[in-house]
Write a protein that holds these residues in place. Structure first.
Motif, PDB file in Angstrom:
ATOM      1  N   ASN A  28      28.869  24.519 -73.574  1.00  0.00           N
ATOM      2  CA  ASN A  28      29.990  23.601 -73.599  1.00  0.00           C
ATOM      3  C   ASN A  28      29.702  22.539 -74.656  1.00  0.00           C
ATOM      4  O   ASN A  28      28.593  22.003 -74.706  1.00  0.00           O
ATOM      5  N   PRO A  29      30.662  22.210 -75.522  1.00  0.00           N
ATOM      6  CA  PRO A  29      30.411  21.187 -76.549  1.00  0.00           C
ATOM      7  C   PRO A  29      29.909  19.855 -75.985  1.00  0.00           C
ATOM      8  O   PRO A  29      29.150  19.155 -76.636  1.00  0.00           O
ATOM      9  N   LYS A  32      25.980  19.943 -75.660  1.00  0.00           N
ATOM     10  CA  LYS A  32      25.138  20.197 -76.839  1.00  0.00           C
ATOM     11  C   LYS A  32      24.007  19.183 -76.961  1.00  0.00           C
ATOM     12  O   LYS A  32      22.906  19.513 -77.366  1.00  0.00           O
ATOM     13  N   LYS A  33      24.280  17.943 -76.595  1.00  0.00           N
ATOM     14  CA  LYS A  33      23.262  16.893 -76.719  1.00  0.00           C
ATOM     15  C   LYS A  33      22.125  17.077 -75.723  1.00  0.00           C
ATOM     16  O   LYS A  33      21.063  16.511 -75.876  1.00  0.00           O
ATOM     17  N   LYS A  34      22.333  17.887 -74.693  1.00  0.00           N
ATOM     18  CA  LYS A  34      21.308  18.110 -73.676  1.00  0.00           C
ATOM     19  C   LYS A  34      20.326  19.212 -74.076  1.00  0.00           C
ATOM     20  O   LYS A  34      19.306  19.378 -73.429  1.00  0.00           O
ATOM     21  N   LEU A  35      20.651  19.974 -75.117  1.00  0.00           N
ATOM     22  CA  LEU A  35      19.797  21.087 -75.541  1.00  0.00           C
ATOM     23  C   LEU A  35      18.864  20.657 -76.662  1.00  0.00           C
ATOM     24  O   LEU A  35      19.266  19.946 -77.579  1.00  0.00           O
ATOM     25  N   ASP A  36      17.626  21.092 -76.577  1.00  0.00           N
ATOM     26  CA  ASP A  36      16.668  20.906 -77.665  1.00  0.00           C
ATOM     27  C   ASP A  36      16.303  22.278 -78.194  1.00  0.00           C
ATOM     28  O   ASP A  36      15.957  23.175 -77.426  1.00  0.00           O
ATOM     29  N   LEU A  58      23.389  20.137 -83.005  1.00  0.00           N
ATOM     30  CA  LEU A  58      22.402  20.389 -81.964  1.00  0.00           C
ATOM     31  C   LEU A  58      21.130  19.628 -82.288  1.00  0.00           C
ATOM     32  O   LEU A  58      20.817  19.382 -83.447  1.00  0.00           O
ATOM     33  N   MET A  59      20.388  19.241 -81.269  1.00  0.00           N
ATOM     34  CA  MET A  59      19.135  18.516 -81.447  1.00  0.00           C
ATOM     35  C   MET A  59      18.055  19.502 -81.890  1.00  0.00           C
ATOM     36  O   MET A  59      17.791  20.485 -81.210  1.00  0.00           O
ATOM     37  N   LEU A  60      17.452  19.254 -83.045  1.00  0.00           N
ATOM     38  CA  LEU A  60      16.484  20.188 -83.610  1.00  0.00           C
ATOM     39  C   LEU A  60      15.114  19.558 -83.771  1.00  0.00           C
ATOM     40  O   LEU A  60      14.995  18.389 -84.086  1.00  0.00           O
TER      41      LEU A  60
END
Length: 72
Positions: A28-29, A32-36, A58-60
């Motif tokens: 879900n857009p 996105k901030k919750k994924l590393d 996305l967090m990279l």
């Protein structure tokens, strides 16, 4: 003797891929901030993957072990 279970589904490769894609959850857009995402290696493929994922906000994190290409 222990029997290994590879959990590979039966069927042709095309069917396996179709079944896999239909059962995967989408991101879900708003989440996105919750994924590393970790990209190991920033050669041509790693840098390209990191750039593409970065454009998707996305967090990279990326890791580089050598500062010179191909260990030269």
């Amino acid at each position: 003797m222990v029997k290994l279970n590879s959990k590979i589904p039966a069927g042709s490769l095309a069917e396996k891929w179709k079944n896999y894609k239909s059962t995967q959850n989408l991101v879900n857009p708003a989440n996105k901030k919750k994924l590393d995402i970790i990209v190991v290696g920033t050669g041509l493929a790693g840098a390209s993957a990191a750039a593409s994922l970065g454009e998707m906000a996305l967090m990279l994190n990326h890791s580089v072990t050598r500062t010179v290409p191909k260990g030269s």
